[in-house]
Design an enzyme around this catalytic site. Structure first.
Site, short mmCIF file in Angstrom:
data_model
loop_
_atom_site.label_atom_id
_atom_site.label_comp_id
_atom_site.label_asym_id
_atom_site.label_seq_id
_atom_site.Cartn_x
_atom_site.Cartn_y
_atom_site.Cartn_z
N ASP A 102 0.84 -1.20 0.00
CA ASP A 102 0.00 0.00 0.00
C ASP A 102 0.88 1.26 0.00
O ASP A 102 2.06 1.20 0.37
CB ASP A 102 -0.89 0.03 1.25
CG ASP A 102 -1.86 -1.15 1.27
OD1 ASP A 102 -2.17 -1.67 0.18
OD2 ASP A 102 -2.28 -1.52 2.37
N1 URA Z 1 -1.19 -6.06 3.70
C1 URA Z 1 -1.73 -4.83 3.71
O1 URA Z 1 -2.78 -4.60 4.26
N2 URA Z 1 -1.05 -3.85 3.08
C2 URA Z 1 0.13 -4.04 2.48
O2 URA Z 1 0.70 -3.09 1.95
C3 URA Z 1 0.69 -5.33 2.49
C4 URA Z 1 0.01 -6.33 3.10
#
Ligand code: URA
Length: 235
Positions: A102
Site C-alpha cells: 500500500d
Molecule cells: N497487507 C496490507 O494490508 N497492506 C500491504 O501493503 C501489504 C500487506
C-alpha cells in the site's frame, strides 16, 4: 536499445562513462567501431565489444527496494508517484513491482522484468513467506495467534495459516504466504484493530538490511538462484 544504455545496463559504467568509451572508439558493434551513443543495438543478434571484449547482455533485472511511504506499487498512477520513479535508472528494462505494498506501507519490495518469476513468487502454492512489522491503535489480543494460525474468513475464504508473534501490546510481526488486497490490515480489522504502521521486513529470505528507505540494490546471483528455487523456476 541505445548503445550507451546497452553498455550501462551490462554494468560497464555509468551512462556518462560509457558515452566517453563510445566517443573514444573503444566500442564495436559487429566488428565495426561505433562512435554514436544513440546507435540502436539489436540485443539478440548484435555482438558488442568494449576494449575488445564481448559484452554480455543482461535480459532480466532483479531489484530489492526499501520502499518509503507515499509511493504506489505500480508503474504509473494519477495521484502518487510510482515506485518505479525510485529506480528510474532501470526504466529501459521495463521492470515492475512484484505484488503490491500500500501507499503507506514501507519495506521490502522486489521489482523485476522477469514476468514468470514475478507471477510465481505471488502464487500461494509456492508459499513465499512475507513478514510484516505492525503497530496497532489498541492492544493485540493473544487469541489472534490461534485465529491467524487457523485462518480467518476474508472475501468468503479462509486465509492460509499465518504466524503472529506479539512483541508487546501494540506491536507484532505477522508472517503470511498470501497477498490478498490489504490483507494484513484487514486481518487486524477483523479484530477491530487499526494498523498504524506496516513495514514489510522480509520477503522470502530477503530483508532491506543496509538500505535506507528509498534505497535499492540489485540482487546477487546467489539470491536470484535461491528465489528461482523457491518459485520452482528453471534457470
Ligand atoms: N497487507 C496490507 O494490508 N497492506 C500491504 O501493503 C501489504 C500487506
Amino acid at each position: 536499445m541505445r548503445l550507451d544504455k546497452y553498455l550501462a545496463s551490462a554494468g560497464k559504467g555509468t551512462r556518462r562513462t560509457v558515452k566517453e568509451y563510445i566517443k573514444k572508439g573503444q566500442v564495436t558493434v559487429n566488428e565495426q567501431i561505433v562512435r554514436d551513443d544513440s546507435y540502436q543495438v539489436d540485443e539478440t543478434n548484435d555482438i558488442v565489444t568494449l576494449f575488445s571484449e564481448v559484452v554480455d547482455y543482461q535480459k532480466f533485472y532483479y531489484i530489492l527496494l526499501n520502499k518509503p511511504e507515499g509511493y504506489v506499487s505500480a508503474t504509473t498512477d494519477k495521484i502518487y508517484p510510482p515506485v518505479t520513479d525510485l529506480v528510474s535508472e532501470y526504466d529501459f528494462a521495463n521492470i515492475v513491482p512484484v505484488g503490491r505494498l500500500d501507499v503507506d506501507t514501507t519495506g521490502v519490495l522486489l521489482l523485476t522484468n522477469d514476468g514468470q518469476l514475478n507471477h510465481r513468487l505471488l502464487a500461494p502454492k509456492f508459499h513465499v513467506d512475507k513478514t510484516y512489522y505492525i503497530e496497532t491503535d489498541f492492544p493485540i489480543d493473544k487469541k489472534m495467534i490461534t485465529a491467524f494460525k487457523e485462518g480467518i474468513i476474508l472475501d468468503g475464504e479462509k486465509t492460509l495459516p499465518g504466524d503472529l508473534e506479539i512483541i508487546d501490546e501494540k506491536k507484532a510481526y505477522l508472517t503470511i504466504h498470501q497477498g490478498k488486497f490489504h490483507q494484513v490490515k484487514r486481518m487486524f480489522q477483523y479484530f477491530s484493530l487499526k494498523v498504524l504502521t506496516l513495514d514489510r521486513v522480509k520477503f522470502a529470505f530477503l530483508t532491506y538490511e543496509g538500505l535506507n528507505r528509498g534505497e535499492y540494490r540489485l540482487l546477487n546471483k546467489e539470491e536470484i538462484r535461491e528465489l528461482k528455487k523457491l518459485a520452482k523456476q528453471e534457470e
